[in-house]
Design a protein around this motif. Structure first.
Motif, PDB file in Angstrom:
ATOM      1  N   UNK A  28     -15.356   8.691   1.346  1.00 31.45           N
ATOM      2  CA  UNK A  28     -15.934   9.532   2.397  1.00 31.45           C
ATOM      3  C   UNK A  28     -17.431   9.753   2.201  1.00 31.45           C
ATOM      4  N   UNK A  29     -17.890   9.701   0.941  1.00 26.40           N
ATOM      5  CA  UNK A  29     -19.324   9.874   0.668  1.00 26.40           C
ATOM      6  C   UNK A  29     -19.767   8.837  -0.349  1.00 26.40           C
ATOM      7  N   UNK A  30     -20.896   8.184  -0.051  1.00 24.64           N
ATOM      8  CA  UNK A  30     -21.483   7.234  -0.993  1.00 24.64           C
ATOM      9  C   UNK A  30     -22.987   7.213  -0.768  1.00 24.64           C
ATOM     10  N   UNK A  76     -26.203  -1.055   4.343  1.00 27.33           N
ATOM     11  CA  UNK A  76     -25.694  -1.033   5.718  1.00 27.33           C
ATOM     12  C   UNK A  76     -24.178  -0.935   5.798  1.00 27.33           C
ATOM     13  N   UNK A  77     -23.524  -0.773   4.646  1.00 26.06           N
ATOM     14  CA  UNK A  77     -22.055  -0.715   4.582  1.00 26.06           C
ATOM     15  C   UNK A  77     -21.440  -1.927   5.269  1.00 26.06           C
ATOM     16  N   UNK A 133     -24.348   1.988  -6.331  1.00 23.05           N
ATOM     17  CA  UNK A 133     -23.984   3.066  -5.409  1.00 23.05           C
ATOM     18  C   UNK A 133     -22.965   3.982  -6.081  1.00 23.05           C
ATOM     19  N   UNK A 134     -23.125   5.271  -5.824  1.00 23.53           N
ATOM     20  CA  UNK A 134     -22.168   6.264  -6.319  1.00 23.53           C
ATOM     21  C   UNK A 134     -21.142   6.538  -5.227  1.00 23.53           C
ATOM     22  N   UNK A 135     -19.870   6.324  -5.554  1.00 27.90           N
ATOM     23  CA  UNK A 135     -18.778   6.605  -4.632  1.00 27.90           C
ATOM     24  C   UNK A 135     -18.226   7.984  -4.950  1.00 27.90           C
TER      25      UNK A 135
END
Length: 199
Positions: free
Chosen positions: A137-139, A70-71, A181-183
């Motif tokens: 910006x993407x994860x 959920x960031x 998680x991949x950042x």
């Protein structure tokens, strides 16, 4: 107290691990909530935040996974800081040479909000040794950390702690404890400058 930190009264719950038809492991009394949307088996942990003593260095798996998905800030569980540059992540890494960094980073550490990030770099002994603040910006979920089981008779046996990609067939043999998680598409930012701009 960090939201994802485990408390001394929170315990791993006993569950009989059995072989699963078609390969991998499951629980003898498996419930729907024991697996996530990717079919990953998760360790069972009691939920008693604030009870007992905080166990720094130990992570409460379900809260860690919730914060990642959920960031949410790993400290206060509020929304992680987000702006046009991306979501704020704080990693205990050497940020002095970002040129040597890979194009993406794998982490078990959820994002943070700006006030908690600012407090953490002064309060956390690990971060005082060095940290880097990223705007991501993407994860996306990339894998899990947990305990690998191997086939044995009459029941599978624990083998070792591992990190396994979600698309690796071996993940069927893992009882997961943390989401990885991949950042990607990130930039290094100056935390003090970001805090000053926020004012």
């Amino acid at each position: 107290m960090p939201y994802i930190t485990r408390w001394s009264e929170e315990r791993s719950l006993d569950a009989l691990v059995v072989p699963r038809h078609g390969g991998g492991i499951g629980y003898a009394d498996e419930q729907v909530h024991d697996r996530d949307g990717n079919g990953i088996l998760w360790g069972r942990v009691s939920h008693r935040p604030g009870k007992g003593r905080p166990e720094f260095g130990k992570v409460h798996g379900p809260r860690q996974r919730r914060a990642m998905r959920r960031a949410l800030c790993q400290i206060c569980a509020g929304p992680a800081d987000r702006n046009r540059q991306g979501v704020l992540w704080l990693l205990g890494e050497d940020g002095n040479d970002p040129e040597t960094w890979p194009t993406d980073v794998l982490t078990c550490h959820p994002p943070v909000c700006l006030p908690c990030a600012t407090k953490s770099v002064g309060a956390c002994p690990h971060l005082r040794e060095g940290y880097v603040a990223l705007r991501v910006r993407r994860f996306a979920p990339a894998g899990v950390r947990g305990v690998l089981y191997r086939p044995a008779l009459p029941l599978p046996v624990m083998s070792e702690a591992v990190g396994v990609a979600l698309d690796d067939p071996m993940v069927r043999w893992v009882r997961a404890g943390q989401l990885i998680v991949r950042l990607a598409a990130f930039s290094v930012v100056d935390l003090a400058e970001a805090a000053a701009q926020r004012g």
